[in-house]
Scaffold this active site. Structure first.
Site, short mmCIF file in Angstrom:
data_model
loop_
_atom_site.label_atom_id
_atom_site.label_comp_id
_atom_site.label_asym_id
_atom_site.label_seq_id
_atom_site.Cartn_x
_atom_site.Cartn_y
_atom_site.Cartn_z
N ASN A 27 -24.73 39.32 -52.93
CA ASN A 27 -25.76 39.04 -53.94
C ASN A 27 -26.96 39.99 -53.87
O ASN A 27 -27.76 40.05 -54.81
CB ASN A 27 -26.26 37.59 -53.81
CG ASN A 27 -25.28 36.56 -54.35
OD1 ASN A 27 -25.25 35.41 -53.93
ND2 ASN A 27 -24.43 36.95 -55.29
N ASP A 38 -21.38 27.88 -58.57
CA ASP A 38 -21.28 29.01 -59.50
C ASP A 38 -21.58 28.55 -60.93
O ASP A 38 -21.28 27.42 -61.29
CB ASP A 38 -19.86 29.60 -59.42
CG ASP A 38 -19.78 30.99 -60.03
OD1 ASP A 38 -20.84 31.58 -60.35
OD2 ASP A 38 -18.66 31.48 -60.19
N GLU A 64 -8.33 22.28 -48.70
CA GLU A 64 -7.88 22.10 -50.08
C GLU A 64 -8.95 22.71 -50.98
O GLU A 64 -10.15 22.62 -50.69
CB GLU A 64 -7.74 20.60 -50.42
CG GLU A 64 -6.67 19.90 -49.63
CD GLU A 64 -5.27 20.35 -50.01
OE1 GLU A 64 -5.06 20.73 -51.19
OE2 GLU A 64 -4.38 20.34 -49.14
#
Ligand code: FPP
Length: 253
Positions: free
Chosen positions: A70, A22, A209
């Site tokens: 998107n 990103d 995680e």
């Protein structure tokens, strides 16, 4: 030594790292450049990360390159991203293959243009027997879409009498997802400081995680990847269990 290390749960890996790349747009905007330039530099970062991940012993790298959401972007940007995937496969496939990389594309294929679909299928077929790192490109990927497609496929099998409803369990469901041949990711990284999952690997990342890096994707380099891996290794993974001191308390009670 932490309780996790005593229990042998302190992660040594990770072997599967998934990244939400990103910040391309902001990277470009900060420099007064068109968003496309951010994506172009994002592709450079992608190439760099594939190389770095291989050198750092990561067995599977999954990169979120185009989401089912998107498509809502301006048509020109959508076309540009389609073109980037095409360019990446056309230019890099031979080198990836020579390096032993196995290429996988996850996501819905029906919406891709026929030539792009043929190209990604060619990339998968050409590299399917490679034994080096697996590079999974999530393209036209959305976790909800993947789960719905899987549910629909299983429902059709039940309707056809090929499987019993009671045979559907987590293992069978996992085996029908786009990621059926991949282990679950132990680490999901999102760049650019955003802290959302954005419909990425919702099923597969159940126990992953998460590391949120402030670095904008075009700037993501080896040091940023190593920082994320170091952060992961500091975490204690309990998989819904408890760490040793709490175990002791239960035993004493
Ligand atoms: C998110 O940044 C990035 C994407 C939607 C596309 C990711 C694409 C690449 C990294 C280039 C390589 C692509 C392929 C297809 C191989 P953003 O545009 O949402 O950034 P912003 O949040 O700063 O606007």
């Amino acid at each position: 030594m932490s309780a996790g290390q005593r229990q042998g749960q302190q992660p040594a890996g990770p072997s599967h790292v998934a990244i939400i790349m990103d910040g391309n747009g902001r990277w470009a905007q900060m420099r007064g450049l068109p968003r496309q330039e951010g994506h172009r530099r994002g592709l450079d970062a992608l190439r760099r990360t594939v190389k770095n991940a291989g050198e750092l012993g990561i067995a599977v790298l999954t990169l979120y390159s185009f989401s089912t959401e998107n498509w809502r972007r301006p048509q020109a940007e959508v076309s540009f991203l389609m073109g980037l995937l095409k360019r990446f496969v056309e230019k890099d496939l031979a080198e990836l293959d020579a390096s032993g990389v196995k290429v996988r594309i996850i996501g819905g294929r029906e919406d891709l243009a026929p030539d792009l679909r043929r190209l990604v299928e060619h990339a998968e077929a050409m590299t399917c027997n490679n034994t080096g790192m697996t590079l999974a490109i999530a393209f036209n990927y959305g976790s909800r879409d993947e789960i719905v497609r899987t549910a629909r496929a299983l429902a059709a099998e039940v309707a056809a009498g090929r499987i019993a409803t009671s045979a559907i369990d987590e293992a069978l469901f996992s085996s029908r997802l786009d990621t059926s041949d991949l282990p679950d990711p132990e680490l999901v990284i999102r760049t650019s400081g955003e802290t959302r999952i954005s419909n990425f690997l919702l099923w597969q990342a159940a126990y992953a995680e998460f590391v949120f890096s402030p670095v904008l994707w075009p700037d993501f380099d080896r040091a940023a990847l190593e920082d994320a891996l170091a952060e992961y290794r500091r975490r204690e993974r309990r998989f819904g269990g408890v760490s040793e001191p709490a175990d002791r308390n239960v035993g004493a009670a």
